[in-house]
Design a protein around this motif. Structure first.
Motif, PDB file in Angstrom:
ATOM      1  N   PRO A  98      40.795  -7.720 -13.717  1.00 17.36           N
ATOM      2  CA  PRO A  98      41.143  -6.401 -14.250  1.00 17.36           C
ATOM      3  C   PRO A  98      42.621  -6.252 -14.600  1.00 17.36           C
ATOM      4  CG  PRO A  98      40.715  -6.261 -11.893  1.00 17.36           C
ATOM      5  CD  PRO A  98      40.326  -7.644 -12.334  1.00 17.36           C
ATOM      6  N   VAL A  99      43.503  -7.003 -13.971  1.00 15.08           N
ATOM      7  CA  VAL A  99      44.927  -6.897 -14.302  1.00 15.08           C
ATOM      8  C   VAL A  99      45.281  -7.637 -15.596  1.00 15.08           C
ATOM      9  CG1 VAL A  99      45.615  -6.563 -11.902  1.00 15.08           C
ATOM     10  CG2 VAL A  99      45.666  -8.851 -12.888  1.00 15.08           C
ATOM     11  N   SER A 100      44.324  -8.345 -16.171  1.00  9.26           N
ATOM     12  CA  SER A 100      44.590  -9.066 -17.412  1.00  9.26           C
ATOM     13  C   SER A 100      44.340  -8.209 -18.651  1.00  9.26           C
ATOM     14  CB  SER A 100      43.742 -10.344 -17.481  1.00  9.26           C
ATOM     15  OG  SER A 100      42.383 -10.018 -17.616  1.00  9.26           O
ATOM     16  N   ALA A 101      44.007  -6.933 -18.470  1.00  8.62           N
ATOM     17  CA  ALA A 101      43.769  -6.037 -19.602  1.00  8.62           C
ATOM     18  C   ALA A 101      44.644  -4.800 -19.470  1.00  8.62           C
ATOM     19  CB  ALA A 101      42.304  -5.633 -19.653  1.00  8.62           C
ATOM     20  N   VAL A 102      45.296  -4.436 -20.567  1.00  7.24           N
ATOM     21  CA  VAL A 102      46.123  -3.236 -20.619  1.00  7.24           C
ATOM     22  C   VAL A 102      45.613  -2.399 -21.790  1.00  7.24           C
ATOM     23  CG1 VAL A 102      48.446  -2.317 -20.938  1.00  7.24           C
ATOM     24  CG2 VAL A 102      48.106  -4.457 -19.665  1.00  7.24           C
ATOM     25  N   ILE A 103      45.265  -1.148 -21.491  1.00  8.07           N
ATOM     26  CA  ILE A 103      44.649  -0.281 -22.492  1.00  8.07           C
ATOM     27  C   ILE A 103      45.668   0.736 -23.013  1.00  8.07           C
ATOM     28  CG2 ILE A 103      42.800   1.387 -22.901  1.00  8.07           C
ATOM     29  CD1 ILE A 103      41.431   0.187 -20.390  1.00  8.07           C
ATOM     30  N   SER A 104      45.663   0.923 -24.333  1.00  6.49           N
ATOM     31  CA  SER A 104      46.416   2.016 -24.945  1.00  6.49           C
ATOM     32  C   SER A 104      45.392   2.964 -25.573  1.00  6.49           C
ATOM     33  CB  SER A 104      47.403   1.490 -25.989  1.00  6.49           C
ATOM     34  OG  SER A 104      46.709   1.010 -27.117  1.00  6.49           O
TER      35      SER A 104
END
Length: 80
Positions: A33-39
């Motif tokens: 889960p820390v490998s994805a960053v959502i804008s």
């Protein structure tokens, strides 16, 4: 895809790996889960280096409007 729907999946405890199906037929997996960053409009997905957790081997920028579906993927069980 709205950002909250993807965020809800990333925040599941325990986390279950995800597969994003895209409009062009590709599938992209999120294994941590820390490998994805959502804008608001997109998601950055980082392929974390096996050698060092704070390095990325690859980065993908995906527009949220191109995500058709989210699938939960059973862990591989290979110990990695």
């Amino acid at each position: 895809m709205n950002p909250e729907a993807l965020l809800n999946e990333l925040e599941q405890d325990p986390f279950v790996p995800l597969r994003l199906r895209l409009t062009d037929g590709r599938a992209v997996e999120i294994t941590d889960p820390v490998s994805a960053v959502i804008s608001n409009l997109s998601v950055y997905i980082f392929k974390i280096s096996r050698a060092h957790r704070h390095l990325a081997d690859d980065t993908q920028l995906i527009s949220l409007r191109h995500i058709v579906s989210i699938e939960r993927v059973a862990p591989s069980g290979n110990g990695r």
